[in-house]
Design a protein around this motif. Structure first.
Motif, PDB file in Angstrom:
ATOM      1  N   ILE A  25      -1.464  -5.925  -0.823  1.00 37.04           N
ATOM      2  CA  ILE A  25      -0.098  -6.439  -0.655  1.00 37.04           C
ATOM      3  C   ILE A  25       0.765  -5.405   0.074  1.00 37.04           C
ATOM      4  CG2 ILE A  25       1.990  -7.165  -1.883  1.00 37.04           C
ATOM      5  CD1 ILE A  25      -0.054  -8.186  -4.099  1.00 37.04           C
ATOM      6  N   ALA A  26       0.664  -4.144  -0.360  1.00 41.83           N
ATOM      7  CA  ALA A  26       1.437  -3.074   0.287  1.00 41.83           C
ATOM      8  C   ALA A  26       1.040  -2.940   1.752  1.00 41.83           C
ATOM      9  CB  ALA A  26       1.229  -1.749  -0.449  1.00 41.83           C
ATOM     10  N   ASN A  27      -0.244  -3.040   2.040  1.00 37.73           N
ATOM     11  CA  ASN A  27      -0.726  -2.934   3.420  1.00 37.73           C
ATOM     12  C   ASN A  27      -0.161  -4.067   4.284  1.00 37.73           C
ATOM     13  OD1 ASN A  27      -2.339  -1.557   5.389  1.00 37.73           O
ATOM     14  ND2 ASN A  27      -3.745  -3.285   5.283  1.00 37.73           N
ATOM     15  N   ALA A  28      -0.177  -5.277   3.758  1.00 41.74           N
ATOM     16  CA  ALA A  28       0.358  -6.420   4.515  1.00 41.74           C
ATOM     17  C   ALA A  28       1.866  -6.279   4.722  1.00 41.74           C
ATOM     18  CB  ALA A  28       0.026  -7.716   3.783  1.00 41.74           C
ATOM     19  N   PHE A  29       2.583  -5.850   3.679  1.00 38.04           N
ATOM     20  CA  PHE A  29       4.022  -5.622   3.815  1.00 38.04           C
ATOM     21  C   PHE A  29       4.295  -4.550   4.859  1.00 38.04           C
ATOM     22  CE2 PHE A  29       7.545  -2.796   2.894  1.00 38.04           C
ATOM     23  CZ  PHE A  29       8.623  -3.670   2.973  1.00 38.04           C
ATOM     24  N   PHE A  30       3.586  -3.446   4.767  1.00 41.76           N
ATOM     25  CA  PHE A  30       3.785  -2.322   5.675  1.00 41.76           C
ATOM     26  C   PHE A  30       3.628  -2.781   7.122  1.00 41.76           C
ATOM     27  CE2 PHE A  30       2.662   1.490   8.005  1.00 41.76           C
ATOM     28  CZ  PHE A  30       3.528   2.436   7.496  1.00 41.76           C
ATOM     29  N   LYS A  83       9.184 -11.015   3.053  1.00 42.28           N
ATOM     30  CA  LYS A  83       9.632 -11.436   1.725  1.00 42.28           C
ATOM     31  C   LYS A  83       8.525 -11.974   0.824  1.00 42.28           C
ATOM     32  CE  LYS A  83      11.350 -15.960   3.153  1.00 42.28           C
ATOM     33  NZ  LYS A  83      12.575 -16.763   3.254  1.00 42.28           N
ATOM     34  N   THR A  84       7.474 -12.486   1.380  1.00 39.62           N
ATOM     35  CA  THR A  84       6.387 -13.013   0.557  1.00 39.62           C
ATOM     36  C   THR A  84       5.717 -11.933  -0.292  1.00 39.62           C
ATOM     37  OG1 THR A  84       4.436 -14.424   0.581  1.00 39.62           O
ATOM     38  CG2 THR A  84       4.583 -12.793   2.307  1.00 39.62           C
ATOM     39  N   TYR A  85       5.852 -10.667   0.107  1.00 39.05           N
ATOM     40  CA  TYR A  85       5.225  -9.543  -0.592  1.00 39.05           C
ATOM     41  C   TYR A  85       6.170  -8.873  -1.597  1.00 39.05           C
ATOM     42  CZ  TYR A  85       2.531 -10.263   3.629  1.00 39.05           C
ATOM     43  OH  TYR A  85       1.823 -10.845   4.655  1.00 39.05           O
ATOM     44  N   CYS A  86       7.407  -9.347  -1.653  1.00 40.13           N
ATOM     45  CA  CYS A  86       8.454  -8.635  -2.394  1.00 40.13           C
ATOM     46  C   CYS A  86       9.153  -9.522  -3.409  1.00 40.13           C
ATOM     47  CB  CYS A  86       9.517  -8.128  -1.419  1.00 40.13           C
ATOM     48  SG  CYS A  86       8.856  -7.121  -0.086  1.00 40.13           S
ATOM     49  N   ALA A  87       9.695  -8.890  -4.449  1.00 37.43           N
ATOM     50  CA  ALA A  87      10.602  -9.579  -5.350  1.00 37.43           C
ATOM     51  C   ALA A  87      11.859  -9.931  -4.548  1.00 37.43           C
ATOM     52  CB  ALA A  87      10.955  -8.677  -6.527  1.00 37.43           C
ATOM     53  N   PRO A  88      12.477 -11.073  -4.817  1.00 39.03           N
ATOM     54  CA  PRO A  88      13.651 -11.485  -4.026  1.00 39.03           C
ATOM     55  C   PRO A  88      14.793 -10.474  -4.044  1.00 39.03           C
ATOM     56  CG  PRO A  88      12.991 -13.225  -5.569  1.00 39.03           C
ATOM     57  CD  PRO A  88      12.130 -12.031  -5.852  1.00 39.03           C
ATOM     58  N   ASN A  89      14.931  -9.746  -5.140  1.00 39.26           N
ATOM     59  CA  ASN A  89      16.024  -8.769  -5.270  1.00 39.26           C
ATOM     60  C   ASN A  89      15.517  -7.337  -5.161  1.00 39.26           C
ATOM     61  OD1 ASN A  89      14.576  -8.838  -7.638  1.00 39.26           O
ATOM     62  ND2 ASN A  89      16.369  -8.721  -8.974  1.00 39.26           N
ATOM     63  N   VAL A 141       7.216   4.733  -0.379  1.00 40.14           N
ATOM     64  CA  VAL A 141       6.667   4.601  -1.718  1.00 40.14           C
ATOM     65  C   VAL A 141       7.130   3.234  -2.227  1.00 40.14           C
ATOM     66  CG1 VAL A 141       6.525   5.532  -4.053  1.00 40.14           C
ATOM     67  CG2 VAL A 141       6.734   7.092  -2.092  1.00 40.14           C
ATOM     68  N   MET A 142       6.158   2.348  -2.380  1.00 43.31           N
ATOM     69  CA  MET A 142       6.422   0.963  -2.764  1.00 43.31           C
ATOM     70  C   MET A 142       6.086   0.783  -4.238  1.00 43.31           C
ATOM     71  SD  MET A 142       4.702  -0.554   0.709  1.00 43.31           S
ATOM     72  CE  MET A 142       3.694   0.931   0.944  1.00 43.31           C
ATOM     73  N   GLN A 143       7.106   0.506  -5.039  1.00 45.39           N
ATOM     74  CA  GLN A 143       6.949   0.317  -6.482  1.00 45.39           C
ATOM     75  C   GLN A 143       6.748  -1.168  -6.760  1.00 45.39           C
ATOM     76  OE1 GLN A 143       7.012   2.928  -8.800  1.00 45.39           O
ATOM     77  NE2 GLN A 143       6.141   1.299 -10.060  1.00 45.39           N
ATOM     78  N   PHE A 144       5.751  -1.477  -7.565  1.00 46.45           N
ATOM     79  CA  PHE A 144       5.421  -2.863  -7.867  1.00 46.45           C
ATOM     80  C   PHE A 144       5.831  -3.257  -9.275  1.00 46.45           C
ATOM     81  CE2 PHE A 144       2.954  -2.335  -4.139  1.00 46.45           C
ATOM     82  CZ  PHE A 144       2.695  -3.603  -3.643  1.00 46.45           C
ATOM     83  N   THR A 145       6.256  -4.497  -9.411  1.00 47.48           N
ATOM     84  CA  THR A 145       6.387  -5.185 -10.689  1.00 47.48           C
ATOM     85  C   THR A 145       5.470  -6.389 -10.562  1.00 47.48           C
ATOM     86  OG1 THR A 145       8.671  -4.439 -10.957  1.00 47.48           O
ATOM     87  CG2 THR A 145       7.959  -6.334 -12.289  1.00 47.48           C
ATOM     88  N   GLY A 146       4.382  -6.360 -11.297  1.00 52.18           N
ATOM     89  CA  GLY A 146       3.354  -7.384 -11.119  1.00 52.18           C
ATOM     90  C   GLY A 146       2.732  -7.208  -9.748  1.00 52.18           C
ATOM     91  N   ASP A 147       2.695  -8.293  -8.993  1.00 48.73           N
ATOM     92  CA  ASP A 147       2.102  -8.223  -7.648  1.00 48.73           C
ATOM     93  C   ASP A 147       3.147  -8.304  -6.544  1.00 48.73           C
ATOM     94  OD1 ASP A 147       2.787 -10.898  -7.814  1.00 48.73           O
ATOM     95  OD2 ASP A 147       0.825 -11.662  -7.229  1.00 48.73           O
ATOM     96  N   LYS A 148       4.380  -7.913  -6.853  1.00 50.55           N
ATOM     97  CA  LYS A 148       5.472  -7.929  -5.869  1.00 50.55           C
ATOM     98  C   LYS A 148       6.111  -6.541  -5.784  1.00 50.55           C
ATOM     99  CE  LYS A 148       5.572 -12.464  -5.102  1.00 50.55           C
ATOM    100  NZ  LYS A 148       5.387 -13.069  -3.810  1.00 50.55           N
ATOM    101  N   ILE A 149       6.504  -6.147  -4.583  1.00 52.52           N
ATOM    102  CA  ILE A 149       7.250  -4.900  -4.404  1.00 52.52           C
ATOM    103  C   ILE A 149       8.654  -5.116  -4.956  1.00 52.52           C
ATOM    104  CG2 ILE A 149       8.172  -3.250  -2.734  1.00 52.52           C
ATOM    105  CD1 ILE A 149       5.814  -4.136  -0.861  1.00 52.52           C
ATOM    106  N   SER A 150       9.042  -4.298  -5.922  1.00 56.37           N
ATOM    107  CA  SER A 150      10.366  -4.437  -6.529  1.00 56.37           C
ATOM    108  C   SER A 150      11.338  -3.352  -6.052  1.00 56.37           C
ATOM    109  CB  SER A 150      10.259  -4.411  -8.052  1.00 56.37           C
ATOM    110  OG  SER A 150       9.600  -3.236  -8.496  1.00 56.37           O
TER     111      SER A 150
END
Length: 138
Positions: free
Chosen positions: A7-12, A25-31, A111-120
């Motif tokens: 997920i981080a690789n695709a977002f990056f 946005k598909t890789y991230c929490a909305p907020n 540095v991408m912090q995750f909550t579940g499978d989304k970058i928060s």
């Protein structure tokens, strides 16, 4: 969705090629939040704003590209760190001045912090002063 590394690789890749929030946005929490101790990014607090800032940067530097140097997952802390080098030449419209034709080669880390499978949350570590001097912006 998949592993946080994938997920981080695709977002990056989406962020660094200027896809903006729509492409990220598909890789991230909305907020999802954002932080950086770099002058040009001081007012950006949302990851959506940062993704759109990168989209704008690719207009200013249409030859912009990145090279990943390291990509590491910390499963204990549920984050992924990516170290890369961005290169680009200010030839497009926008930015703090007319196109300078000058190039930057700039190291940075996400540095991408995750909550579940989304970058928060994402923190960008970047010495913006060096990049701005190389581009002739300061």
């Amino acid at each position: 969705m998949g592993s946080i590394t994938a997920i981080a690789n695709a977002f990056f890749a989406a962020c660094e090629t200027g896809k903006g929030w729509e492409g990220c946005k598909t890789y991230c929490a909305p907020n999802a939040t954002f932080a950086a101790q770099a002058e040009p990014l001081a007012d950006i607090k949302a990851l959506s704003e940062y993704a759109d800032w990168m989209k704008g940067l690719m207009t200013i530097m249409p030859d912009g590209r990145y090279e990943v140097k390291s990509f590491a997952t910390d499963t204990e802390r549920n984050n992924v760190a990516a170290y890369a080098v961005f290169s680009g030449t200010h030839t497009g419209p926008g930015g703090p001045c007319e196109p300078t034709g000058k190039k930057t080669t700039s190291d940075y880390v996400y540095v991408m912090q995750f909550t579940g499978d989304k970058i928060s949350h994402m923190t960008k570590i970047w010495n913006s002063g060096v990049a701005l001097k190389q581009l002739g912006w300061i």
